[in-house]
Design an enzyme around this catalytic site. Structure first.
Site, PDB file in Angstrom:
ATOM      1  CB  THR A 161       3.598   6.394 -10.165  1.00 34.74           C
ATOM      2  OG1 THR A 161       4.762   6.665 -10.951  1.00 34.74           O
ATOM      3  CG2 THR A 161       2.419   7.141 -10.752  1.00 34.74           C
ATOM      4  CE  LYS A 187       5.150   9.767 -12.333  1.00 31.37           C
ATOM      5  NZ  LYS A 187       5.218   8.547 -13.235  1.00 31.37           N
ATOM      6  CB  THR A 198       6.166   6.820 -17.274  1.00 35.60           C
ATOM      7  OG1 THR A 198       5.919   5.783 -18.195  1.00 35.60           O
ATOM      8  CG2 THR A 198       4.898   7.020 -16.477  1.00 35.60           C
ATOM      9  CD  GLU A 285       9.489   1.754 -12.119  1.00 38.11           C
ATOM     10  OE1 GLU A 285       8.358   2.244 -11.956  1.00 38.11           O
ATOM     11  OE2 GLU A 285       9.732   0.862 -12.943  1.00 38.11           O
ATOM     12  CG  ASN A 411       8.453  -2.190 -13.922  1.00 39.99           C
ATOM     13  OD1 ASN A 411       7.603  -1.412 -14.316  1.00 39.99           O
ATOM     14  ND2 ASN A 411       9.632  -1.795 -13.488  1.00 39.99           N
ATOM     15  CB  SER A 416      -0.608  -7.950  -8.734  1.00 39.71           C
ATOM     16  OG  SER A 416       0.795  -7.936  -8.698  1.00 39.71           O
TER      17      SER A 416
END
Length: 416
Positions: A161, A187, A198, A285, A411, A416
């Site tokens: 992702t 992942k 996640t 991230e 995040n 969007s």
């Protein structure tokens, strides 16, 4: 090639990832779940049905695929295949989500000539959005046609992702003179917290092993690897670690927890999962630092783990490391808030990296240090935090990363 000693013998790191063991093939395609024709769906197949072991999220809100997979394992089914999609978590999708999982399993089973309950299903991505399941089922023929040992490359990229890089690992070892291999792909980058994340991790092996032994191994290993990492402190709805063992290495059956074979295989399986867990944290991230927290001389393993996780989960600690600030007070405050009772006057604290080592506390007393030297040490990518509790003999490690401006950016506009 790096080698590591285990129980008096060696296992070695090899190439190949999840298709390194005998009898496994994989492939990945762009089914249309993501924009710009990005890879988004993967299939992993075992030539022979494999016994499974599984650990899934402790979140009370479990995605539809997690419910499906837990049921399969609880009923004692062997596993033929795993179909995985990214871009949509199929979580909080009600009865339709469960129906979509069945449709995926049915499509894969028909193409592979196996039973629906021999197909694992996993999803990752946005929560609460209906899954475009027809895109996945329509892609099954292409996935099956593309299956190969070399297909691990596209398969490992199709499950990502916000990850920047694929996560794969593989080792081989000898058990009673015969070669056994273990491979993995995973992942995970954000929504990463102790008690998994996640994250999806798929592990294959050609070892011949008892189902209960394999499940026992995975439960122990997950507790000390996946459950000891944190990127942002949020626990996902979709976390899954799956191990498949198809027995094609034709080794003597591993079914005795006291045997040398059990110990050898356990150590190799641990090494693969630890490497995967660390690679997830390194790809956190927006991460600029990889932080390893070691707690030593605690009064129990349980307390050592609580202390290590308390530090690695602290956003104040994470932001201090992002700012390359040797703010030892945040570390001490974190362990103080962990719920573990200890005497602060026995604690030593050391930060270190490739640029040197810095003692900040000695028996609870602050040690004067040079701020310039501290900043230089913390400027490295890899940072070690050593906390000596001075109260017992037990230890634990946890892994995490810093929190950066980029994490907020990623995040803030994820949907969007």
């Amino acid at each position: 090639m790096k080698e590591t000693r285990a129980m008096g013998e060696k296992y070695k790191w090899i190439d190949g990832g999840i298709t390194a063991p005998q009898g496994y093939k994989a492939f990945g395609v762009a089914a249309g779940l993501k924009e710009n024709d990005q890879l988004d769906t993967a299939l992993v197949v075992s030539e022979k049905p494999a016994i499974p072991a599984i650990v899934t999220t402790k979140n009370a809100v479990k995605a539809a695929p997690v419910l499906w997979d837990n049921r399969i394992v609880s009923e004692g089914n062997a596993i033929k295949a795993v179909i995985v999609n990214s871009g949509n978590a199929n979580a909080c999708t009600g009865a339709k989500g469960l129906e979509d999982v069945r449709d995926e399993a049915r499509a894969a089973a028909m193409a592979l000539n196996c039973e629906m309950d021999q197909v694992f299903v996993s999803s990752t991505g946005v929560i609460g959005v209906p899954l475009s399941v027809d895109k996945i089922t329509d892609a099954v023929p292409a996935l099956v046609d593309g299956l190969s040992v070399e297909g691990v490359d596209v398969a490992s990229r199709a499950i990502l992702t916000t990850d920047l890089v694929p996560k794969t690992a593989a080792v081989e070892l000898k058990i009673e003179g015969r070669t056994v291999k273990i491979g993995a792909m995973a992942k995970g980058s954000g929504m990463i917290c102790p008690n998994m994340a996640t994250m999806l991790s798929f592990v294959t092996t050609d070892a011949n092993i008892d189902r209960q032994c394999l499940q026992q191994m995975l439960s122990i290993i997950a507790e000390d690897t996946y459950n000891m990492m944190s990127v942002d402190g949020d626990m996902s709805t979709n976390d899954t670690v799956l191990v498949m063992a198809n027995g094609m290495a034709d080794t003597p059956r591993i079914d005795d927890v006291e045997s040398a074979a059990y110990g050898l295989f356990f150590n190799a399986l641990y090494a693969v999962n630890e490497r995967i867990a660390k690679s997830i944290v390194r790809d956190g991230e927006g991460a600029t630092k990889f932080i390893e927290v070691s707690v030593i001389n605690a009064e129990s393993v349980f307390e050592a783990k609580l202390l290590a996780k308390a530090v690695i989960k602290s956003n104040l600690v994470k932001t201090a490391f992002y700012g390359e600030d040797a703010n030892w007070g945040r570390v001490l405050s974190s362990i103080g808030a962990s719920g573990v009772q200890f005497d602060p006057n026995t604690v030593d604290l050391i930060f270190s990296s490739a640029r040197g080592s810095l003692k900040l506390l000695e028996k609870g007393i602050p040690v004067a240090f040079d701020e310039t030297a501290a900043t230089e040490i913390l400027s490295e990518k890899d940072i070690d935090v050593l906390i000596d509790m001075g109260m017992g003999i037990y230890r634990a490690k946890a892994w995490g990363c810093d929190l950066s401006h980029e994490y907020v950016h990623i995040n803030g506009d994820y949907r969007s």
